[in-house]
Design a protein around this motif. Sequence first.
Motif, PDB file in Angstrom:
ATOM      1  N   PRO A  25      -3.615  19.186  10.559  1.00 33.92           N
ATOM      2  CA  PRO A  25      -3.745  19.263  12.016  1.00 33.92           C
ATOM      3  C   PRO A  25      -4.701  18.180  12.532  1.00 33.92           C
ATOM      4  N   ALA A  26      -4.300  17.506  13.593  1.00 37.03           N
ATOM      5  CA  ALA A  26      -5.150  16.480  14.208  1.00 37.03           C
ATOM      6  C   ALA A  26      -6.229  17.154  15.035  1.00 37.03           C
ATOM      7  N   THR A  27      -7.336  16.461  15.188  1.00 38.83           N
ATOM      8  CA  THR A  27      -8.413  16.970  16.029  1.00 38.83           C
ATOM      9  C   THR A  27      -8.542  16.096  17.275  1.00 38.83           C
ATOM     10  N   ASP A  28      -9.169  16.652  18.288  1.00 39.50           N
ATOM     11  CA  ASP A  28      -9.335  15.931  19.558  1.00 39.50           C
ATOM     12  C   ASP A  28     -10.243  14.717  19.432  1.00 39.50           C
ATOM     13  N   VAL A  29     -10.961  14.578  18.313  1.00 40.09           N
ATOM     14  CA  VAL A  29     -11.863  13.435  18.154  1.00 40.09           C
ATOM     15  C   VAL A  29     -11.181  12.229  17.505  1.00 40.09           C
ATOM     16  N   ARG A  35     -10.202   8.102  23.119  1.00 41.71           N
ATOM     17  CA  ARG A  35     -10.142   6.993  24.078  1.00 41.71           C
ATOM     18  C   ARG A  35      -9.285   7.355  25.294  1.00 41.71           C
ATOM     19  N   LYS A  36      -8.213   8.091  25.070  1.00 44.40           N
ATOM     20  CA  LYS A  36      -7.329   8.509  26.156  1.00 44.40           C
ATOM     21  C   LYS A  36      -7.877   9.727  26.897  1.00 44.40           C
ATOM     22  N   GLY A  37      -8.833  10.413  26.291  1.00 46.38           N
ATOM     23  CA  GLY A  37      -9.435  11.585  26.931  1.00 46.38           C
ATOM     24  C   GLY A  37      -8.524  12.794  26.984  1.00 46.38           C
ATOM     25  N   VAL A  38      -7.692  12.958  25.931  1.00 43.86           N
ATOM     26  CA  VAL A  38      -6.751  14.083  25.889  1.00 43.86           C
ATOM     27  C   VAL A  38      -6.908  14.859  24.583  1.00 43.86           C
ATOM     28  N   LYS A  39      -6.343  16.055  24.574  1.00 42.71           N
ATOM     29  CA  LYS A  39      -6.380  16.916  23.397  1.00 42.71           C
ATOM     30  C   LYS A  39      -5.201  16.625  22.467  1.00 42.71           C
ATOM     31  N   ALA A  40      -5.269  17.155  21.271  1.00 43.11           N
ATOM     32  CA  ALA A  40      -4.260  16.884  20.244  1.00 43.11           C
ATOM     33  C   ALA A  40      -2.937  17.615  20.468  1.00 43.11           C
ATOM     34  N   HIS A  41      -2.933  18.742  21.133  1.00 45.57           N
ATOM     35  CA  HIS A  41      -1.706  19.485  21.439  1.00 45.57           C
ATOM     36  C   HIS A  41      -0.758  19.610  20.242  1.00 45.57           C
ATOM     37  N   ARG A  42      -1.283  20.154  19.154  1.00 40.95           N
ATOM     38  CA  ARG A  42      -0.514  20.474  17.940  1.00 40.95           C
ATOM     39  C   ARG A  42      -0.062  19.257  17.132  1.00 40.95           C
ATOM     40  N   LEU A  43      -0.554  18.066  17.435  1.00 39.66           N
ATOM     41  CA  LEU A  43      -0.211  16.912  16.602  1.00 39.66           C
ATOM     42  C   LEU A  43      -0.824  17.087  15.225  1.00 39.66           C
ATOM     43  N   ARG A  44      -0.322  16.311  14.308  1.00 35.54           N
ATOM     44  CA  ARG A  44      -0.896  16.287  12.974  1.00 35.54           C
ATOM     45  C   ARG A  44      -1.387  14.879  12.685  1.00 35.54           C
ATOM     46  N   GLN A  45      -2.159  14.770  11.603  1.00 35.07           N
ATOM     47  CA  GLN A  45      -2.712  13.480  11.216  1.00 35.07           C
ATOM     48  C   GLN A  45      -2.313  13.176   9.790  1.00 35.07           C
ATOM     49  N   HIS A  46      -1.735  12.006   9.597  1.00 34.37           N
ATOM     50  CA  HIS A  46      -1.308  11.533   8.289  1.00 34.37           C
ATOM     51  C   HIS A  46      -2.544  11.209   7.461  1.00 34.37           C
ATOM     52  N   ALA A  47      -2.401  11.200   6.140  1.00 32.27           N
ATOM     53  CA  ALA A  47      -3.520  10.884   5.245  1.00 32.27           C
ATOM     54  C   ALA A  47      -4.104   9.502   5.542  1.00 32.27           C
ATOM     55  N   ASP A  48      -3.296   8.589   6.094  1.00 29.22           N
ATOM     56  CA  ASP A  48      -3.798   7.244   6.405  1.00 29.22           C
ATOM     57  C   ASP A  48      -4.509   7.181   7.764  1.00 29.22           C
ATOM     58  N   GLY A  49      -4.642   8.327   8.446  1.00 25.87           N
ATOM     59  CA  GLY A  49      -5.372   8.382   9.705  1.00 25.87           C
ATOM     60  C   GLY A  49      -4.517   8.329  10.952  1.00 25.87           C
ATOM     61  N   ARG A  50      -3.251   7.980  10.815  1.00 28.85           N
ATOM     62  CA  ARG A  50      -2.392   7.912  11.999  1.00 28.85           C
ATOM     63  C   ARG A  50      -2.021   9.304  12.492  1.00 28.85           C
ATOM     64  N   LEU A  51      -1.913   9.429  13.815  1.00 29.68           N
ATOM     65  CA  LEU A  51      -1.384  10.658  14.397  1.00 29.68           C
ATOM     66  C   LEU A  51       0.096  10.739  14.092  1.00 29.68           C
ATOM     67  N   VAL A  99       8.811  15.394  32.664  1.00 27.89           N
ATOM     68  CA  VAL A  99       9.312  14.506  31.616  1.00 27.89           C
ATOM     69  C   VAL A  99       8.571  13.186  31.771  1.00 27.89           C
ATOM     70  N   VAL A 100       7.941  12.731  30.678  1.00 23.21           N
ATOM     71  CA  VAL A 100       7.096  11.542  30.698  1.00 23.21           C
ATOM     72  C   VAL A 100       7.496  10.599  29.570  1.00 23.21           C
ATOM     73  N   GLU A 101       6.970   9.377  29.622  1.00 25.07           N
ATOM     74  CA  GLU A 101       7.249   8.412  28.551  1.00 25.07           C
ATOM     75  C   GLU A 101       6.493   8.730  27.266  1.00 25.07           C
ATOM     76  N   GLY A 102       5.164   8.674  27.287  1.00 24.70           N
ATOM     77  CA  GLY A 102       4.397   8.737  26.057  1.00 24.70           C
ATOM     78  C   GLY A 102       3.525   9.964  25.914  1.00 24.70           C
ATOM     79  N   PHE A 103       3.010  10.155  24.682  1.00 24.91           N
ATOM     80  CA  PHE A 103       2.216  11.332  24.388  1.00 24.91           C
ATOM     81  C   PHE A 103       0.974  11.426  25.267  1.00 24.91           C
ATOM     82  N   ALA A 104       0.191  10.363  25.381  1.00 27.18           N
ATOM     83  CA  ALA A 104      -1.053  10.438  26.148  1.00 27.18           C
ATOM     84  C   ALA A 104      -0.776  10.765  27.608  1.00 27.18           C
ATOM     85  N   THR A 105       0.276  10.188  28.168  1.00 24.71           N
ATOM     86  CA  THR A 105       0.655  10.525  29.540  1.00 24.71           C
ATOM     87  C   THR A 105       1.040  11.989  29.631  1.00 24.71           C
TER      88      THR A 105
END
Length: 177
Positions: A25-29, A35-51, A99-105
């Motif tokens: 599970p990804a964290t808000d930090v 940088r975008k000032g948003v929460k993770a909303h159930r995203l996960r984080q790969h072992a290499d650090g990518r969301l 309906v939006v384009e990207g995750f941060a939006t």
Amino acid sequence: REEDKARRQSEAATEAAMIWEAAKPATDVHPYLARKGVKAHRLRQHADGRLVVPVLIDTALQSLQFIDKDGRKLFLPGGEVMGGYYGIGTRTGATALCVVEGFATGATVHEATGHPVAVAFNAGNLKAVVEAMYERYPDLPLIVCGDDDPEVEGNPGRTKATEAAVYTHTPGFTFGI
């Protein structure tokens, strides 16, 4: 060619499921989210650090989008993306679906409005996601929250959002930039 494409997409969906299950599970930090000032909303984080953002068609995982700390985005090779979305929030008690384009939006819109959001991943996918959401939730008004890219020739964010918004003449269909 179509059979080969279907095979590649099936393989990518299988790989996406394995990567998703292995990711934590990804964290808000995470640097991108912070940088975008948003929460993770159930995203996960790969072992290499990518969301890791799931790409769903209907409710089936078809592919993944990876977002690194600097905001660079890549899709899982071979995965189906057209018509794919990622949902933020719940439709329970919702008065509209954005309906939006990207995750941060999408995270920003949801956090500001409380409306559920379907992330389309890019401007070229907005119309397909709007169509899918309209078919799936015909009684829920849709709000297309398009990007405005005046510095880019042809302003693709606004152009594609407008195309997505006017595909139907349904009462209650709303367009917002």
